[in-house]
Design a protein around this motif. Structure first.
Motif, mmCIF file in Angstrom:
data_model
loop_
_atom_site.group_PDB
_atom_site.id
_atom_site.type_symbol
_atom_site.label_atom_id
_atom_site.label_comp_id
_atom_site.label_asym_id
_atom_site.label_seq_id
_atom_site.Cartn_x
_atom_site.Cartn_y
_atom_site.Cartn_z
ATOM 1 N N ALA A 10 -1.392 -1.850 12.389
ATOM 2 C CA ALA A 10 -1.783 -1.356 11.065
ATOM 3 C C ALA A 10 -2.977 -2.150 10.581
ATOM 4 O O ALA A 10 -3.093 -3.348 10.856
ATOM 5 C CB ALA A 10 -0.626 -1.490 10.085
ATOM 6 N N ARG A 11 -3.864 -1.477 9.873
ATOM 7 C CA ARG A 11 -4.884 -2.181 9.110
ATOM 8 C C ARG A 11 -4.324 -2.312 7.702
ATOM 9 O O ARG A 11 -3.945 -1.321 7.092
ATOM 10 C CB ARG A 11 -6.199 -1.394 9.098
ATOM 11 N N SER A 12 -4.249 -3.536 7.211
ATOM 12 C CA SER A 12 -3.707 -3.744 5.881
ATOM 13 C C SER A 12 -4.273 -5.056 5.345
ATOM 14 O O SER A 12 -5.387 -5.431 5.706
ATOM 15 C CB SER A 12 -2.181 -3.769 5.941
ATOM 16 N N ASN A 66 -2.811 3.867 14.061
ATOM 17 C CA ASN A 66 -1.641 2.998 13.877
ATOM 18 C C ASN A 66 -0.887 2.684 15.177
ATOM 19 O O ASN A 66 0.275 2.294 15.135
ATOM 20 C CB ASN A 66 -0.683 3.592 12.839
ATOM 21 N N GLU A 97 -4.467 -1.825 -1.799
ATOM 22 C CA GLU A 97 -5.329 -1.687 -0.626
ATOM 23 C C GLU A 97 -6.529 -0.786 -0.894
ATOM 24 O O GLU A 97 -7.405 -0.656 -0.047
ATOM 25 C CB GLU A 97 -4.535 -1.100 0.555
ATOM 26 N N GLY A 132 -8.840 -1.883 2.073
ATOM 27 C CA GLY A 132 -7.902 -2.864 2.618
ATOM 28 C C GLY A 132 -7.096 -2.287 3.758
ATOM 29 O O GLY A 132 -6.055 -2.830 4.124
ATOM 30 N N ARG A 187 0.647 3.885 1.162
ATOM 31 C CA ARG A 187 0.250 2.487 1.033
ATOM 32 C C ARG A 187 0.189 2.087 -0.434
ATOM 33 O O ARG A 187 0.001 2.916 -1.312
ATOM 34 C CB ARG A 187 -1.126 2.248 1.673
#
Lengths: 180, 93
Positions: free
Chosen positions: A134-136, A59, B15, B59, B11
């Motif tokens: 961030a991966r989202s 992150n 996702e 995701g 999260r």
């Protein structure tokens, strides 16, 4: 032989300005995925020697404009800008992804409000500071979101989804602009 | 519903992708008895209570997770990287 013409993923679609937010395409140069074979500390040292930046933790990103490294998922980082030094190959799998991702910048005071409509994360500055990544998801697309400045984000999606990204972002930008 | 990813933090459920019971991590030996393979492939518990499941953060960071979820309340009491769980299983056996 047919003469093929090189185009960028968002050619003809960007830039777009709605309200105080501008979306433009970034052409960051070469993009390389690095996946450490063994100890990430060895890769970090090699990256420091070759490109002057440490391996970013989860992150987070390192480096600066022109030569940046962003965390890109479990075990992966993305080196953006320079061509990867050959020495990195001893410590990591080095994969060229330059043509695989569409990269855009979203800049303006309302950028965070636009992303609030599309990304299921708290991207406000108190929580998601400069250098955080961030991966989202953006709508239903897998994406990478990085804060470049207090009013600017870098958003990456798969190249094939560049048109959808521009469409979804423009809708959110128009909605935010209409409420200001 | 929120899931705590060990890499990304808390999260949204959208996702994540649900795979199934975490028994998939305990693959029998190729020479194991037919009954062991049948149980591994086809037989699943259906508890009203805590259950261990495999989810992927597709995701997000892409990691596979072992999520302990209560099927009655949907409360999630624990999440771990599947890679860590598998490594620990290898050490234990």
């Amino acid at each position: 032989m047919v003469e093929l013409k090189q185009t960028s993923p968002c050619a003809g679609l960007l830039p777009v300005t709605l309200g105080d937010v501008t979306m433009s395409e970034l052409t960051p140069g070469q993009m390389t995925c690095l996946t450490a074979f063994g100890d990430p500390a060895d890769l970090s040292a090699a990256l420091e020697r070759a490109h002057g930046m440490a391996l970013p933790g989860p992150n987070r990103s390192s480096g600066k404009q022109g030569a940046r490294c962003i965390w890109f998922g479990r075990g992966d980082v993305l080196l953006i800008g320079p061509a990867p030094d050959a020495a990195l190959g001893a410590h990591a799998a080095v994969v060229d992804l330059s043509d695989a991702w569409a990269t855009v910048s979203l800049k303006g005071a309302g950028a965070v409000d636009v992303l609030a409509r599309l990304v299921p994360l708290d991207l406000r500055e108190g929580h998601f500071k400069r250098g955080h990544t961030a991966r989202s998801q953006v709508m239903h697309m897998q994406a990478s979101v990085t804060r470049l400045a207090s009013d600017e984000f870098m958003i990456m999606v798969f190249r094939s989804m560049a048109g959808t990204l521009v469409h979804d972002m423009k809708q959110a930008m128009a909605a935010v602009a209409s409420r200001r | 519903m929120r899931i705590e990813c060990p890499m990304c933090g808390s999260r949204d459920r959208r996702e994540f992708y649900y795979q199934g019971a975490a028994v998939m991590l305990a693959r029998p030996d190729p020479q194991a008895h037919e009954a062991d393979w049948e149980a591994y492939l086809h037989l699943r518990e259906n508890p009203a209570g805590p259950t261990r499941e495999l989810w992927q953060h597709d995701g997000g960071c892409g990691a596979w997770l072992v999520v302990t979820r209560d099927t009655v309340s949907h409360q999630i009491s624990d999440t771990q990287l599947a890679a860590d769980v598998k490594r620990a299983m290898g050490k234990a056996s």
